[in-house]
Scaffold this motif. Structure first.
Motif, PDB file in Angstrom:
ATOM      1  N   ARG A   7       0.858  -1.198   0.000  1.00  0.00           N
ATOM      2  CA  ARG A   7       0.000   0.000   0.000  1.00  0.00           C
ATOM      3  C   ARG A   7       0.888   1.240   0.000  1.00  0.00           C
ATOM      4  N   THR A   8       0.490   2.246  -0.796  1.00  0.00           N
ATOM      5  CA  THR A   8       1.259   3.481  -0.864  1.00  0.00           C
ATOM      6  C   THR A   8       0.783   4.519   0.133  1.00  0.00           C
ATOM      7  N   GLY A   9      -0.510   4.484   0.497  1.00  0.00           N
ATOM      8  CA  GLY A   9      -1.084   5.540   1.310  1.00  0.00           C
ATOM      9  C   GLY A   9      -1.320   6.813   0.533  1.00  0.00           C
ATOM     10  N   LEU A  10      -1.196   6.772  -0.793  1.00  0.00           N
ATOM     11  CA  LEU A  10      -1.331   7.952  -1.661  1.00  0.00           C
ATOM     12  C   LEU A  10      -2.475   7.721  -2.644  1.00  0.00           C
ATOM     13  N   VAL A  11      -3.561   8.438  -2.467  1.00  0.00           N
ATOM     14  CA  VAL A  11      -4.766   8.203  -3.266  1.00  0.00           C
ATOM     15  C   VAL A  11      -4.655   8.817  -4.653  1.00  0.00           C
ATOM     16  N   MET A  12      -4.276  10.074  -4.747  1.00  0.00           N
ATOM     17  CA  MET A  12      -4.235  10.735  -6.050  1.00  0.00           C
ATOM     18  C   MET A  12      -3.238  10.065  -6.992  1.00  0.00           C
ATOM     19  N   GLU A  13      -2.148   9.550  -6.467  1.00  0.00           N
ATOM     20  CA  GLU A  13      -1.147   8.883  -7.298  1.00  0.00           C
ATOM     21  C   GLU A  13      -1.756   7.721  -8.080  1.00  0.00           C
ATOM     22  N   SER A  14      -2.699   7.005  -7.463  1.00  0.00           N
ATOM     23  CA  SER A  14      -3.369   5.896  -8.138  1.00  0.00           C
ATOM     24  C   SER A  14      -4.612   6.341  -8.884  1.00  0.00           C
ATOM     25  N   LEU A  15      -5.280   7.365  -8.362  1.00  0.00           N
ATOM     26  CA  LEU A  15      -6.575   7.757  -8.914  1.00  0.00           C
ATOM     27  C   LEU A  15      -6.458   8.380 -10.301  1.00  0.00           C
ATOM     28  N   VAL A  16      -5.504   9.269 -10.505  1.00  0.00           N
ATOM     29  CA  VAL A  16      -5.407   9.955 -11.805  1.00  0.00           C
ATOM     30  C   VAL A  16      -5.135   8.968 -12.943  1.00  0.00           C
ATOM     31  N   PRO A  17      -4.125   8.086 -12.848  1.00  0.00           N
ATOM     32  CA  PRO A  17      -3.944   7.124 -13.955  1.00  0.00           C
ATOM     33  C   PRO A  17      -5.102   6.155 -14.091  1.00  0.00           C
ATOM     34  N   ALA A  18      -5.777   5.812 -12.989  1.00  0.00           N
ATOM     35  CA  ALA A  18      -6.940   4.923 -13.100  1.00  0.00           C
ATOM     36  C   ALA A  18      -8.053   5.581 -13.901  1.00  0.00           C
ATOM     37  N   ILE A  19      -8.265   6.858 -13.697  1.00  0.00           N
ATOM     38  CA  ILE A  19      -9.283   7.581 -14.481  1.00  0.00           C
ATOM     39  C   ILE A  19      -8.894   7.590 -15.956  1.00  0.00           C
ATOM     40  N   ILE A  20      -7.632   7.832 -16.240  1.00  0.00           N
ATOM     41  CA  ILE A  20      -7.169   7.831 -17.630  1.00  0.00           C
ATOM     42  C   ILE A  20      -7.404   6.466 -18.278  1.00  0.00           C
TER      43      ILE A  20
END
Length: 317
Positions: free
Chosen positions: A121-134
């Motif tokens: 787990r990274t503990g970083l939401v935006m780091e995963s969220l932006v590429p997931a949206i793309i």
């Protein structure tokens, strides 16, 4: 003198995990294609990542040393201390498989082949969220290309040796909020996905706090945002929270691969959901094991074709 050649040593940490940690395999879930500008593997087998932490930008390099039963990490930048502290979690130190029962011969074999698998787990939401949206509703090729263009045009070099290594950071939320609509289209990211990225960038600070919540509550909060559905939430929870019950329902491959591996027939999402119910609250370990063991269906069949248009309709995936 080449750029970055005068960069001094960063902060270091040597961690000795209590199990033979397959660091490379665990870290691989954070790589967005072979040409991900925020992730590289060098000639020594070290894993480099450009990371935007709550304390600021950081460059992290992780070097597994299996002969010494240790992981050596080094970091540069304002976020160096934060990323070094995060290394054990990143590599699955707190992931607990004790309650998981394979229940199926294929999964027993998958665990035999991958006895030290962990969910990091990274503990970083935006780091995963932006590429997931793309990656919503497009081919991997298109998604990875869009992510690369976004990072190269609006991100920044990672600190320390980042310039020399050509390592990048994802754009900061405040930068994402200012990107013009026509710039998104130039990156082949349609209006639906770009609106979703801008929306999450506006509430990035509150979204980052969901990494400290129970996975069910994090899922609920993520899915209150327009354009964020079950698939996107699952992709984020897998990486940011290490959620063992997170399954990417709606994925083009996951249901088909699990069905093929465990029953010899391809599943749809409804069949996958019903089949995985006995493993709740650790359903996500089943597709993770199937993927780790390479038991997915053969890839010689029809594939999702690249899109030739950019629909503007908002989707929740």
């Amino acid at each position: 003198m080449s750029a970055g050649s005068d960069v001094g040593p960063g902060r270091t940490r040597v961690w000795r995990p209590a199990w033979p940690c397959p660091a490379g395999a665990i870290l691989a879930q954070h790589r967005r294609g072979d040409a991900d500008p925020t992730y590289l593997i060098d000639e020594q087998g070290r894993h480099w990542r450009g990371i935007r932490t709550p304390q600021g930008p950081a460059t992290l390099v992780v070097q597994p040393r299996p002969r010494d039963a240790e992981i050596r990490s080094e970091a540069w930048g304002p976020g160096a201390e934060w990323v070094l502290d995060s290394v054990p979690d990143l590599l699955g130190a707190n992931d607990d498989w004790s309650g998981f029962e394979p229940r199926h011969p294929v999964l027993v074999e998958a665990m035999r082949r991958n006895p030290h698998a962990r969910l990091g787990r990274t503990g970083l939401v935006m780091e995963s969220l932006v590429p997931a949206i793309i990656e919503q509703k497009v081919t991997g090729q298109e998604a990875f290309a869009g992510f690369r263009m976004l990072v190269h045009r609006f991100g920044e070099r990672a600190p320390g040796p980042g310039v020399e290594r050509k390592l990048w950071l994802q754009p900061a939320p405040e930068r994402l909020r200012t990107i013009a609509s026509w710039e998104w289209l130039r990156m082949h990211i349609d209006a639906a996905r770009s609106r979703t990225i801008v929306t999450v960038a506006r509430v990035a600070e509150s979204l980052e706090r969901t990494a400290t919540l129970a996975p069910d509550e994090a899922d609920r909060r993520l899915r209150t945002l327009p354009g964020i559905g079950a698939w996107t939430s699952a992709e984020v929870r897998q990486r940011a929270l290490g959620d063992p019950d997170s399954v990417s329902f709606g994925d083009y491959h996951v249901a088909k691969d699990v069905g093929w591996a465990l029953t010899g027939t391809q599943f749809d999402d409804a069949q996958l959901e019903a089949f995985l119910e006995p493993w709740r609250p650790q359903r996500g370990r089943v597709p993770a094991l199937v993927a780790a063991a390479g038991f997915g269906r053969p890839r010689h069949g029809p594939r999702m074709a690249p899109r030739t248009h950019l629909p503007a309709r908002v989707t929740r995936r």
